[in-house]
Design an enzyme around this catalytic site. Structure first.
Site, mmCIF file in Angstrom:
data_model
loop_
_atom_site.group_PDB
_atom_site.id
_atom_site.type_symbol
_atom_site.label_atom_id
_atom_site.label_comp_id
_atom_site.label_asym_id
_atom_site.label_seq_id
_atom_site.Cartn_x
_atom_site.Cartn_y
_atom_site.Cartn_z
ATOM 1 N N MET A 136 8.374 26.623 61.978
ATOM 2 C CA MET A 136 9.585 26.099 61.364
ATOM 3 C C MET A 136 9.593 26.425 59.863
ATOM 4 S SD MET A 136 10.965 22.225 61.872
ATOM 5 C CE MET A 136 12.346 21.577 60.908
ATOM 6 N N ASP A 137 8.631 25.877 59.099
ATOM 7 C CA ASP A 137 8.577 26.144 57.662
ATOM 8 C C ASP A 137 8.273 27.612 57.393
ATOM 9 O OD1 ASP A 137 8.980 23.438 56.772
ATOM 10 O OD2 ASP A 137 6.944 23.004 57.463
ATOM 11 N N GLU A 138 9.080 28.203 56.545
ATOM 12 C CA GLU A 138 8.929 29.594 56.125
ATOM 13 C C GLU A 138 9.264 30.588 57.230
ATOM 14 O OE1 GLU A 138 5.437 30.278 53.613
ATOM 15 O OE2 GLU A 138 5.252 28.123 53.372
#
Lengths: 182, 182
Positions: free
Chosen positions: B1-3
Site C-alpha cells: 500500500m505505502d509507496e
C-alpha cells in the site's frame, strides 16, 4: 480471535439479554450462528452496536487461551488473525486488546483480514469452518456453540487440550512439547 | 500500500521540508530508506508524526494505481495488503482511504499485517524487497527512490506498465488482458 481467544459470543449474548431480555437460550443457539436466529431488526441493532469499535475493547479472554498460545509459541511460529474487516472500527480496539492480553505475540505477527484464504500457514485454529474451505493448511475447529455440529476437521474443545490436539496433527512440530498425543 | 498505491514517501518528504527545511534532496535519498538518512531526533519526530493515524488519512494516490488495479482485478483475485502494524493508529485511516480511493477492492480482501510472509498469493507487488525473502509466491518490486538498486526481481516502474510486466511473469493469468508482453 473472536470466539477463540476473545469471548465475542458471550458479549453478544450479554448485549441481547441487556437490550431484549433473556429470549435467547444456549439451547436455541446450539449449532447456529447468533445472527441466524435473530429477528431482522434485532440483528441490525446488534450489528450497529458491533460497528462501534468499543464493543471489542473489553472482551473477556477465553479461558486458558493465554497459557496455551504462550506454550504453542515456544514450538511454532505463532500469528494471530482476525476477520476484522467485517467491523472496520474494531481494528484499533482489537490491536490494543491483543497487546494488553497477549503481550508475548509479536505485533508484526497480527493479521487483520476478511477472507482468510489469504493466510499462508500450516494450521489455522478457528471457530468458523468456512475459513478452511480455501485455506491451504490444516483447519482445526475451536469449539463454540454455533459449530458443535461441524465435522471433518480436528477439534479443540478447550484450550487446555490444544497442545495435545496439535501434537497429534503435527507430531514433528510438537515433538518436544512434553505432551502425549491424545 | 505505502509507496505503491499511497504516496507515503512524498508525504514524509513534505513533512521533513515543512519541519526542517529542504535538507533532503531526491539525490540524498536515492537507494536509501528515508529513516536511514535522518539524524536520530528527526527520525524520532517523524515516527511520532506517523504514529498519529491522521498522517495516513489523506495521502495522495500514486499515479495510475487505480486504473491499473481495476484492470488487474478483471483477471486476477486482487488483495491489498499493508504492513500497517508498524503504525497501529494507521489501521482505521488506511481502511477508510482504501474504501474512498479503491472502492472496487472488496473490503474483505484488505489485509493489514506486519510480516508479509503470512500472505498466501501467487504474486506480491511491493516496494520493500525484504517482504519477498520468505514470501511463497513471486515478488515484484514497485519502484520507489529507496529501491532503485534492488535487483533479482521483476520490476514495475510505473503503474501504466503493470499489466505488461504481469503478463510476462504470469502469461496464463493475463492471457486475455489484450496487453502484449514487453
Amino acid at each position: 480471535m473472536d470466539e477463540v481467544i476473545a469471548d465475542t459470543y458471550g458479549a453478544m449474548l450479554d448485549w441481547l439479554v441487556d437490550r431484549h431480555g433473556a429470549r435467547w437460550s444456549a439451547e436455541a443457539l446450539h449449532g447456529r450462528q447468533i445472527f441466524d436466529v435473530l429477528e431482522l431488526e434485532v440483528a441490525d441493532a446488534l450489528r450497529t452496536a458491533m460497528h462501534d469499535g468499543a464493543f471489542f475493547a473489553d472482551l473477556p479472554v477465553i479461558e486458558g487461551s493465554q497459557a496455551a498460545l504462550a506454550a504453542i509459541a515456544e514450538h511454532c511460529e505463532l500469528f494471530v488473525t482476525s476477520a476484522a474487516m467485517e467491523f472496520p472500527n474494531s481494528l484499533g480496539p482489537k490491536f490494543l486488546w491483543l497487546r494488553r492480553h497477549f503481550p508475548f505475540v509479536d505485533p508484526l505477527n497480527i493479521v487483520f483480514c476478511g477472507d482468510k484464504s489469504i493466510i499462508a500457514a500450516d494450521c489455522l485454529i478457528d471457530d468458523n469452518a468456512r475459513h478452511f474451505a480455501r485455506f491451504g493448511g490444516q483447519g482445526i475447529v475451536f469449539s463454540s456453540p454455533h459449530n458443535v455440529d461441524v465435522t471433518g476437521y480436528p477439534r479443540i474443545r478447550r484450550w487446555d487440550e490444544a497442545l495435545a490436539v496439535l501434537s497429534e496433527v503435527f507430531p514433528a512440530a510438537l515433538a518436544h512439547s512434553g505432551v502425549d498425543a491424545p
